[in-house]
Design an enzyme around this catalytic site. Structure first.
Site, PDB file in Angstrom:
ATOM      1  N   ASN A 148       9.068  -5.137  -0.644  1.00 48.99           N
ATOM      2  CA  ASN A 148       8.959  -4.003  -1.574  1.00 48.99           C
ATOM      3  C   ASN A 148       9.411  -2.713  -0.905  1.00 48.99           C
ATOM      4  O   ASN A 148      10.032  -1.857  -1.543  1.00 48.99           O
ATOM      5  CB  ASN A 148       7.531  -3.862  -2.104  1.00 48.99           C
ATOM      6  CG  ASN A 148       7.256  -4.819  -3.241  1.00 48.99           C
ATOM      7  OD1 ASN A 148       7.746  -4.625  -4.354  1.00 48.99           O
ATOM      8  ND2 ASN A 148       6.502  -5.878  -2.975  1.00 48.99           N
ATOM      9  N   ARG A 199      -5.264  -3.146   4.072  1.00 48.17           N
ATOM     10  CA  ARG A 199      -6.560  -2.538   4.401  1.00 48.17           C
ATOM     11  C   ARG A 199      -7.085  -1.830   3.158  1.00 48.17           C
ATOM     12  O   ARG A 199      -6.331  -1.085   2.512  1.00 48.17           O
ATOM     13  CB  ARG A 199      -6.435  -1.483   5.515  1.00 48.17           C
ATOM     14  CG  ARG A 199      -5.667  -1.898   6.736  1.00 48.17           C
ATOM     15  CD  ARG A 199      -6.331  -2.960   7.552  1.00 48.17           C
ATOM     16  NE  ARG A 199      -7.657  -2.597   8.014  1.00 48.17           N
ATOM     17  CZ  ARG A 199      -8.528  -3.478   8.517  1.00 48.17           C
ATOM     18  NH1 ARG A 199      -8.229  -4.753   8.593  1.00 48.17           N
ATOM     19  NH2 ARG A 199      -9.711  -3.079   8.938  1.00 48.17           N
ATOM     20  N   ASN A 255      -0.131   1.703  -5.856  1.00 45.53           N
ATOM     21  CA  ASN A 255      -0.100   0.363  -5.259  1.00 45.53           C
ATOM     22  C   ASN A 255       0.626  -0.580  -6.204  1.00 45.53           C
ATOM     23  O   ASN A 255       0.662  -0.353  -7.413  1.00 45.53           O
ATOM     24  CB  ASN A 255      -1.543  -0.127  -5.059  1.00 45.53           C
ATOM     25  CG  ASN A 255      -1.615  -1.512  -4.451  1.00 45.53           C
ATOM     26  OD1 ASN A 255      -0.901  -1.833  -3.495  1.00 45.53           O
ATOM     27  ND2 ASN A 255      -2.458  -2.380  -5.009  1.00 45.53           N
ATOM     28  N   HIS A 275       0.572  -4.637  -7.326  1.00 42.19           N
ATOM     29  CA  HIS A 275      -0.262  -5.841  -7.241  1.00 42.19           C
ATOM     30  C   HIS A 275       0.420  -6.962  -8.030  1.00 42.19           C
ATOM     31  O   HIS A 275       0.907  -6.733  -9.138  1.00 42.19           O
ATOM     32  CB  HIS A 275      -1.651  -5.541  -7.823  1.00 42.19           C
ATOM     33  CG  HIS A 275      -2.564  -6.716  -7.749  1.00 42.19           C
ATOM     34  ND1 HIS A 275      -3.170  -7.116  -6.566  1.00 42.19           N
ATOM     35  CD2 HIS A 275      -2.951  -7.600  -8.696  1.00 42.19           C
ATOM     36  CE1 HIS A 275      -3.886  -8.202  -6.800  1.00 42.19           C
ATOM     37  NE2 HIS A 275      -3.782  -8.511  -8.080  1.00 42.19           N
ATOM     38  N   ALA A 325      10.480  -9.468  -9.827  1.00 40.49           N
ATOM     39  CA  ALA A 325      10.082  -8.462 -10.821  1.00 40.49           C
ATOM     40  C   ALA A 325       9.511  -7.223 -10.120  1.00 40.49           C
ATOM     41  O   ALA A 325       9.784  -6.084 -10.519  1.00 40.49           O
ATOM     42  CB  ALA A 325       9.056  -9.059 -11.783  1.00 40.49           C
ATOM     43  N   GLU A 326       8.731  -7.445  -9.064  1.00 43.73           N
ATOM     44  CA  GLU A 326       8.159  -6.314  -8.310  1.00 43.73           C
ATOM     45  C   GLU A 326       9.260  -5.403  -7.786  1.00 43.73           C
ATOM     46  O   GLU A 326       9.127  -4.175  -7.786  1.00 43.73           O
ATOM     47  CB  GLU A 326       7.335  -6.821  -7.123  1.00 43.73           C
ATOM     48  CG  GLU A 326       6.060  -7.526  -7.514  1.00 43.73           C
ATOM     49  CD  GLU A 326       5.239  -7.956  -6.301  1.00 43.73           C
ATOM     50  OE1 GLU A 326       5.121  -7.163  -5.345  1.00 43.73           O
ATOM     51  OE2 GLU A 326       4.720  -9.082  -6.301  1.00 43.73           O
TER      52      GLU A 326
END
Ligand code: GRF
Length: 222
Positions: free
Chosen positions: A13, A90, A106, A108, A172-173
């Site tokens: 990413n 973390r 973020n 996910h 897709a991310e």
């Protein structure tokens, strides 16, 4: 917009964000990559992409607060205006999240709020869902919680394995995260009562059904 990326591992990413930010018309620029893991493959990617990168190993600190104080300080010194978590493993403390509130996002690998936490693809397959996907969201103190910015839907195929599904969700991310970052950096995203409002975008209006509504073979089945 000056952006910092936090990683712990593979960094795919990070690569997609770096490539998007390198475009001449990008409204976002990556000013720092921080890895808490000295072995992270993503550090090599940061170097290949010509990005400033540092290791802040949480194991070098006696407690979490010390690690996060240093993290806060390097991010502030770099002039970061937005933090993108990209496989950062973390959980950040409430005080840290609060001090960067609405400035940390973020990604996910599920359609939140379904399948928070780890092993999302195995759990999606076990649950038998027909669609899963990826979500970019603002970070709040609870894990994988916070206002949803954007989502990508990926169909679950009949013979999927967690690995195959993970590969398709990851593709897709790689589209979703740069797209969302661009919208934020363009100033198109606002929060109202902790719900995301986006200006000047078009919205898909198609319904996707699985199994697909294919009629040609219907007569074969009779
Ligand atoms: C991605 O699946 C992301 O959604 C999750 O951690 C993974 C990181 O992968 N938060 P990479 O390090 O970006 O390749």
């Amino acid at each position: 917009m000056r952006v910092a990326i936090l990683i712990s591992g593979r960094g795919s990413n990070l690569r997609s964000l770096a490539r998007a930010c390198a475009a001449a018309d990008s409204p976002a620029r990556i000013v720092l990559v921080v890895s808490n893991n000295p072995q992270a493959q993503g550090l090599d990617i940061a170097a290949q992409e010509g990005l400033e990168n540092i290791v802040l190993n949480h194991r070098d600190f006696t407690n979490k607060e010390g690690f996060e104080r240093d993290l806060d300080s390097v991010l502030t010194k770099a002039g970061a205006e937005l933090i993108c978590l990209a496989g950062f493993m973390r959980l950040l403390s409430p005080w840290f999240v609060q001090s960067w509130r609405d400035r940390i996002i973020n990604i996910h690998p599920s359609l939140l709020p379904a399948f928070k936490g780890l092993e999302t693809h195995r759990r999606a397959l076990e649950a038998g869902v027909c669609f899963t996907g990826a979500t970019v969201h603002y970070v709040r103190a609870e894990m994988d919680d916070g206002p949803i910015l954007a989502q990508a839907v990926v169909p679950v195929l009949p013979d999927d394995t967690p690995e195959h599904l993970a590969q398709r969700v990851l593709l897709a991310e790689h589209q979703l995260y740069p797209h969302t970052l661009r919208l934020i950096a363009q100033g198109k995203i606002h929060l109202s009562n902790d719900r995301v409002k986006i200006k000047g975008v078009t919205w898909p209006n198609t319904t996707v059904i699985a199994p697909a509504l294919v009629t040609t073979t219907d007569s074969d089945q009779k």
